[in-house]
Write a protein that holds these residues in place. Structure first.
Motif, PDB file in Angstrom:
ATOM      1  N   GLU A 223       0.831  -1.198   0.000  1.00  0.00           N
ATOM      2  CA  GLU A 223       0.000   0.000   0.000  1.00  0.00           C
ATOM      3  C   GLU A 223       0.871   1.256   0.000  1.00  0.00           C
ATOM      4  N   LYS A 224       0.604   2.144  -0.951  1.00  0.00           N
ATOM      5  CA  LYS A 224       1.325   3.417  -1.016  1.00  0.00           C
ATOM      6  C   LYS A 224       0.466   4.515  -0.412  1.00  0.00           C
ATOM      7  N   LYS A 225       1.141   5.396   0.367  1.00  0.00           N
ATOM      8  CA  LYS A 225       0.438   6.492   1.014  1.00  0.00           C
ATOM      9  C   LYS A 225       1.169   7.793   0.740  1.00  0.00           C
ATOM     10  N   VAL A 226       0.395   8.860   0.554  1.00  0.00           N
ATOM     11  CA  VAL A 226       0.937  10.196   0.355  1.00  0.00           C
ATOM     12  C   VAL A 226       0.307  11.129   1.382  1.00  0.00           C
ATOM     13  N   LEU A 227       1.088  12.102   1.837  1.00  0.00           N
ATOM     14  CA  LEU A 227       0.575  13.148   2.715  1.00  0.00           C
ATOM     15  C   LEU A 227       0.691  14.475   1.977  1.00  0.00           C
ATOM     16  N   ILE A 228      -0.429  15.171   1.830  1.00  0.00           N
ATOM     17  CA  ILE A 228      -0.469  16.477   1.181  1.00  0.00           C
ATOM     18  C   ILE A 228      -0.669  17.529   2.268  1.00  0.00           C
ATOM     19  N   VAL A 229       0.287  18.466   2.361  1.00  0.00           N
ATOM     20  CA  VAL A 229       0.259  19.488   3.407  1.00  0.00           C
ATOM     21  C   VAL A 229       0.081  20.860   2.753  1.00  0.00           C
ATOM     22  N   ASP A 230      -1.068  21.474   2.977  1.00  0.00           N
ATOM     23  CA  ASP A 230      -1.348  22.797   2.415  1.00  0.00           C
ATOM     24  C   ASP A 230      -2.478  23.400   3.221  1.00  0.00           C
ATOM     25  N   ASP A 231      -2.407  24.698   3.493  1.00  0.00           N
ATOM     26  CA  ASP A 231      -3.459  25.330   4.282  1.00  0.00           C
ATOM     27  C   ASP A 231      -4.747  25.519   3.486  1.00  0.00           C
TER      28      ASP A 231
ATOM     29  N   PHE B  20      -0.268   8.329 -10.780  1.00  0.00           N
ATOM     30  CA  PHE B  20       0.127   7.778  -9.485  1.00  0.00           C
ATOM     31  C   PHE B  20      -1.102   7.275  -8.756  1.00  0.00           C
ATOM     32  N   GLU B  21      -1.022   6.052  -8.286  1.00  0.00           N
ATOM     33  CA  GLU B  21      -2.113   5.455  -7.538  1.00  0.00           C
ATOM     34  C   GLU B  21      -1.694   5.296  -6.089  1.00  0.00           C
ATOM     35  N   PHE B  22      -2.429   5.914  -5.203  1.00  0.00           N
ATOM     36  CA  PHE B  22      -2.177   5.779  -3.770  1.00  0.00           C
ATOM     37  C   PHE B  22      -3.387   5.142  -3.133  1.00  0.00           C
ATOM     38  N   GLU B  23      -3.140   4.180  -2.267  1.00  0.00           N
ATOM     39  CA  GLU B  23      -4.233   3.545  -1.541  1.00  0.00           C
ATOM     40  C   GLU B  23      -4.789   4.511  -0.503  1.00  0.00           C
ATOM     41  N   LYS B  24      -3.915   5.425  -0.033  1.00  0.00           N
ATOM     42  CA  LYS B  24      -4.357   6.359   0.985  1.00  0.00           C
ATOM     43  C   LYS B  24      -3.748   7.731   0.703  1.00  0.00           C
ATOM     44  N   VAL B  25      -4.607   8.749   0.648  1.00  0.00           N
ATOM     45  CA  VAL B  25      -4.173  10.137   0.499  1.00  0.00           C
ATOM     46  C   VAL B  25      -4.539  10.851   1.800  1.00  0.00           C
ATOM     47  N   LEU B  26      -3.510  11.213   2.554  1.00  0.00           N
ATOM     48  CA  LEU B  26      -3.711  11.901   3.827  1.00  0.00           C
ATOM     49  C   LEU B  26      -3.514  13.394   3.607  1.00  0.00           C
ATOM     50  N   GLU B  27      -4.180  14.204   4.425  1.00  0.00           N
ATOM     51  CA  GLU B  27      -4.093  15.650   4.276  1.00  0.00           C
ATOM     52  C   GLU B  27      -3.840  16.298   5.626  1.00  0.00           C
ATOM     53  N   ALA B  28      -3.090  17.419   5.581  1.00  0.00           N
ATOM     54  CA  ALA B  28      -2.855  18.223   6.774  1.00  0.00           C
ATOM     55  C   ALA B  28      -2.847  19.693   6.361  1.00  0.00           C
TER      56      ALA B  28
END
Length: 123
Positions: free
Chosen positions: A2-10, A27-35
């Motif tokens: 499983e690939k995961k990405v974290l996107i950080v932007d206000d 790009f295929e990510f199983e999980k896209v996290l945000e902050a």
């Protein structure tokens, strides 16, 4: 795996645009996290492993430069690659980000092709 990405932007809208551009770039990510800022990203990374972080520079609470400093001080997350996605054109800020360990930069506005070009070597 499983690939995961974290996107950080206000900006919530910008986080959605980045996520969509990742898909458009293939790009295929199983999980896209945000902050919404660097502090929230650090808090999230304390409990969640990710493959790559895409971070803005200019954010309230904790900006992208301070996020890189704090990330580097934590042995558990130091090795996660970070690509800065920013409107910053100033070479000083981008140079500082690279010196602090950013592996690349993408200037807003960007295309899916630019995302593919920069992230392709890491994913």
């Amino acid at each position: 795996m499983e690939k995961k990405v974290l996107i950080v932007d206000d900006s919530n809208t910008m986080r959605k645009i980045v996520a969509r551009s990742l898909r458009q770039a293939g790009f295929e990510f199983e999980k896209v996290l945000e902050a919404p800022d660097g502090q929230a990203a650090l808090d999230l990374l304390a409990g969640e492993a990710v493959d790559i972080v895409l971070s803005d520079i200019n954010m309230p609470v904790m900006d992208g430069i301070e996020f890189l400093r704090q990330k580097n001080a934590d042995a558990q997350i130091k090795g996660i690659p970070v690509v800065m996605i920013t409107t910053e054109a100033g070479t000083d800020v981008l140079r500082e980000a690279m010196e602090l360990g950013a592996v690349g930069t993408i200037k807003k506005p960007f295309t899916a092709e630019q995302v593919q070009e920069v992230l392709g070597k890491f994913l």
